[in-house]
Design a protein around this motif. Structure first.
Motif, PDB file in Angstrom:
ATOM      1  N   UNK A 253       0.818  -1.204   0.000  1.00  0.00           N
ATOM      2  CA  UNK A 253       0.000   0.000   0.000  1.00  0.00           C
ATOM      3  C   UNK A 253       0.855   1.259   0.000  1.00  0.00           C
ATOM      4  N   UNK A 254       1.985   1.168   0.688  1.00  0.00           N
ATOM      5  CA  UNK A 254       2.873   2.320   0.823  1.00  0.00           C
ATOM      6  C   UNK A 254       3.465   2.749  -0.514  1.00  0.00           C
ATOM      7  N   UNK A 255       3.770   1.781  -1.361  1.00  0.00           N
ATOM      8  CA  UNK A 255       4.450   2.075  -2.625  1.00  0.00           C
ATOM      9  C   UNK A 255       3.501   2.297  -3.790  1.00  0.00           C
ATOM     10  N   UNK A 256       2.200   2.158  -3.567  1.00  0.00           N
ATOM     11  CA  UNK A 256       1.237   2.414  -4.640  1.00  0.00           C
ATOM     12  C   UNK A 256       1.369   3.850  -5.134  1.00  0.00           C
ATOM     13  N   UNK A 257       1.510   4.017  -6.440  1.00  0.00           N
ATOM     14  CA  UNK A 257       1.640   5.342  -7.020  1.00  0.00           C
ATOM     15  C   UNK A 257       3.045   5.889  -7.009  1.00  0.00           C
ATOM     16  N   UNK A 258       4.018   5.122  -6.498  1.00  0.00           N
ATOM     17  CA  UNK A 258       5.394   5.623  -6.388  1.00  0.00           C
ATOM     18  C   UNK A 258       6.412   4.778  -7.137  1.00  0.00           C
ATOM     19  N   UNK A 259       5.960   3.751  -7.827  1.00  0.00           N
ATOM     20  CA  UNK A 259       6.912   2.844  -8.470  1.00  0.00           C
ATOM     21  C   UNK A 259       7.716   3.530  -9.566  1.00  0.00           C
ATOM     22  N   UNK A 260       7.117   4.496 -10.258  1.00  0.00           N
ATOM     23  CA  UNK A 260       7.839   5.189 -11.320  1.00  0.00           C
ATOM     24  C   UNK A 260       9.025   5.968 -10.781  1.00  0.00           C
ATOM     25  N   UNK A 261       8.992   6.280  -9.491  1.00  0.00           N
ATOM     26  CA  UNK A 261      10.127   6.966  -8.885  1.00  0.00           C
ATOM     27  C   UNK A 261      11.019   6.010  -8.106  1.00  0.00           C
ATOM     28  N   UNK A 262      10.457   4.928  -7.613  1.00  0.00           N
ATOM     29  CA  UNK A 262      11.250   3.961  -6.860  1.00  0.00           C
ATOM     30  C   UNK A 262      12.170   3.156  -7.761  1.00  0.00           C
ATOM     31  N   UNK A 263      11.722   2.832  -8.981  1.00  0.00           N
ATOM     32  CA  UNK A 263      12.579   2.069  -9.894  1.00  0.00           C
ATOM     33  C   UNK A 263      13.836   2.847 -10.260  1.00  0.00           C
ATOM     34  N   UNK A 264      13.753   4.139 -10.654  1.00  0.00           N
ATOM     35  CA  UNK A 264      14.998   4.895 -10.869  1.00  0.00           C
ATOM     36  C   UNK A 264      15.858   5.005  -9.625  1.00  0.00           C
ATOM     37  N   UNK A 265      15.217   5.115  -8.458  1.00  0.00           N
ATOM     38  CA  UNK A 265      15.989   5.163  -7.214  1.00  0.00           C
ATOM     39  C   UNK A 265      16.784   3.872  -7.028  1.00  0.00           C
ATOM     40  N   UNK A 313      23.156   3.081   1.727  1.00  0.00           N
ATOM     41  CA  UNK A 313      21.890   2.600   1.203  1.00  0.00           C
ATOM     42  C   UNK A 313      20.797   2.604   2.261  1.00  0.00           C
ATOM     43  N   UNK A 314      21.173   2.290   3.515  1.00  0.00           N
ATOM     44  CA  UNK A 314      20.197   2.309   4.596  1.00  0.00           C
ATOM     45  C   UNK A 314      19.644   3.701   4.844  1.00  0.00           C
ATOM     46  N   UNK A 315      20.507   4.713   4.806  1.00  0.00           N
ATOM     47  CA  UNK A 315      20.049   6.094   4.992  1.00  0.00           C
ATOM     48  C   UNK A 315      19.097   6.521   3.869  1.00  0.00           C
ATOM     49  N   UNK A 316      19.411   6.126   2.649  1.00  0.00           N
ATOM     50  CA  UNK A 316      18.544   6.474   1.527  1.00  0.00           C
ATOM     51  C   UNK A 316      17.165   5.854   1.685  1.00  0.00           C
ATOM     52  N   UNK A 317      17.138   4.559   2.010  1.00  0.00           N
ATOM     53  CA  UNK A 317      15.849   3.852   2.061  1.00  0.00           C
ATOM     54  C   UNK A 317      14.995   4.286   3.246  1.00  0.00           C
ATOM     55  N   UNK A 318      15.605   4.545   4.390  1.00  0.00           N
ATOM     56  CA  UNK A 318      14.802   4.968   5.535  1.00  0.00           C
ATOM     57  C   UNK A 318      14.243   6.367   5.297  1.00  0.00           C
ATOM     58  N   UNK A 319      14.991   7.193   4.577  1.00  0.00           N
ATOM     59  CA  UNK A 319      14.478   8.523   4.215  1.00  0.00           C
ATOM     60  C   UNK A 319      13.259   8.393   3.302  1.00  0.00           C
ATOM     61  N   UNK A 320      13.371   7.530   2.280  1.00  0.00           N
ATOM     62  CA  UNK A 320      12.254   7.324   1.348  1.00  0.00           C
ATOM     63  C   UNK A 320      11.063   6.722   2.071  1.00  0.00           C
ATOM     64  N   UNK A 321      11.320   5.773   2.955  1.00  0.00           N
ATOM     65  CA  UNK A 321      10.223   5.136   3.708  1.00  0.00           C
ATOM     66  C   UNK A 321       9.463   6.180   4.530  1.00  0.00           C
ATOM     67  N   UNK A 322      10.202   7.036   5.225  1.00  0.00           N
ATOM     68  CA  UNK A 322       9.552   8.049   6.050  1.00  0.00           C
ATOM     69  C   UNK A 322       8.733   9.014   5.184  1.00  0.00           C
ATOM     70  N   UNK A 323       9.257   9.363   4.026  1.00  0.00           N
ATOM     71  CA  UNK A 323       8.517  10.271   3.151  1.00  0.00           C
ATOM     72  C   UNK A 323       7.236   9.609   2.633  1.00  0.00           C
ATOM     73  N   UNK A 324       7.317   8.340   2.293  1.00  0.00           N
ATOM     74  CA  UNK A 324       6.128   7.648   1.803  1.00  0.00           C
ATOM     75  C   UNK A 324       5.094   7.452   2.903  1.00  0.00           C
ATOM     76  N   UNK A 325       5.562   7.232   4.116  1.00  0.00           N
ATOM     77  CA  UNK A 325       4.655   6.961   5.233  1.00  0.00           C
ATOM     78  C   UNK A 325       4.082   8.223   5.856  1.00  0.00           C
ATOM     79  N   UNK A 326       4.631   9.381   5.493  1.00  0.00           N
ATOM     80  CA  UNK A 326       4.173  10.632   6.111  1.00  0.00           C
ATOM     81  C   UNK A 326       2.829  11.094   5.534  1.00  0.00           C
TER      82      UNK A 326
END
Length: 326
Positions: A253-265, A313-326
């Motif tokens: 549910x968190x990544x719905x609508x964000x795959x076009x940006x997650x794949x380049x990431x 990589x951990x810093x990048x992903x936790x940042x993205x996770x927090x942005x998606x979950x906010x």
């Protein structure tokens, strides 16, 4: 359900540049901690490869003593590209399976159990530390403070994370089999049609190659996109204290609508890691360390240096996770 999350609408919440900038600045602010944690994880990863191998050698089991005669892949002139691809994969898979069976056949059962136990123990240690690593990433992101002691605080989540990781691995393997089967089938059918309807053979072969390239590219993008829908299961499990299945649902549910940006990431992370590991490989391969391979120094240096990139990589992903979950 405690892990319910609003679907979609997260497309504008993060950018690749912001995530990379956050990772660089955080790594720099916590340089000593990042290096220490990365080196420790790299060391444990190295031990997970070297220790079982050392135990096997101590028991008298050597790969060099196992000789397997591989079957040749006979390619007929009229075979399509799909048939050739399938034949290559089939021969490679058969050779791997035969080598594994020969390895088991020439090793006493008791020795195999010891080697398997040692491998399992080192793998569990690696997974346990990685749970603590994820908790450390959350601590640094939330408070801009962290301690290496957090690596040893993952016990409350360990069993659930272990179960989720195994399920995710099985899911990736099954998805890979399905994707490859579809690609091979489509390539075979389209290649046969091209050969039937195009009399000029060079043109037919060129079109076959284009079809293979397009299908493989599309399959790779689809595979990455679909697996990335569930990639945050570990972050969800720890941050929201989810159950195993709730963590996968939350990530989806968190990544719905964000795959076009997650794949380049993902491609950016993969590219940075590729450049970094090749730099490390060049350094360790041409600076004298390759003369001590028999003592495991080369693999030790490479594993530790690769581990140093893990916090980035951990810093990048936790940042993205927090942005998606906010």
């Amino acid at each position: 359900m405690p892990c319910a999350v609003k679907k979609g609408g997260a497309m504008d919440k993060f950018s690749i540049y912001e995530s990379v900038s956050y990772a660089v600045s955080t790594y720099r602010r916590h340089l000593f901690l990042s290096l220490a944690v990365g080196a420790m994880l790299g060391l444990v990863s190295w031990a997970g490869v070297v220790v079982p191998r050392s135990v096997a050698q101590a028991l008298g089991v050597h790969k060099a003593t196992i000789v397997v005669h591989q079957q040749q892949n006979h390619v007929r002139k009229n075979d399509t590209i799909g048939t050739k691809m399938y034949g290559f994969v089939r021969i490679a898979g058969a050779a791997f399976a035969k080598k594994a069976l020969e390895y088991i056949k020439h090793t006493p059962l008791f020795y195999l159990l010891i080697i398997a136990f040692v491998w399992l123990l080192t793998w569990l240690c690696t997974m346990y530390l990685y749970v603590g690593f994820l908790r450390l990433m959350f601590d640094i992101q939330a408070t801009d403070r962290g301690s290496y002691k957090t690596l040893f605080t993952g016990l409350p989540y360990f069993v659930r994370y272990l179960s989720a990781s195994c399920l995710y691995t099985v899911f990736i393997l099954l998805l890979a089999v399905v994707v490859l089967s579809v690609v091979f089938g489509l390539v075979s059918v389209i290649s046969a049609l091209l050969l039937d309807f195009i009399s000029y053979e060079p043109l037919a072969i060129l079109l076959q190659q284009l079809v293979v390239l397009l299908l493989i590219t599309a399959a790779l993008v689809a595979f990455v996109a679909y697996t990335m829908r569930y990639m945050f299961y570990g972050y969800c499990l720890i941050d929201k204290n989810c159950t195993v299945f709730e963590s996968f649902l939350y990530s989806k549910n968190l990544t719905n609508g964000s795959l076009l940006r997650l794949v380049p990431l993902f491609l950016v992370m993969l590219g940075l890691f590729y450049l970094y590991t090749h730099f490390i490989g060049f350094f360790t391969g041409y600076s004298g360390f390759h003369h001590t391979v028999e003592f495991g120094m080369l693999s030790f240096m490479q594993s530790v240096c690769k581990g140093l990139a893990l916090p980035f990589g951990g810093y990048m992903l936790v940042y993205v996770y927090r942005k998606l979950a906010s």
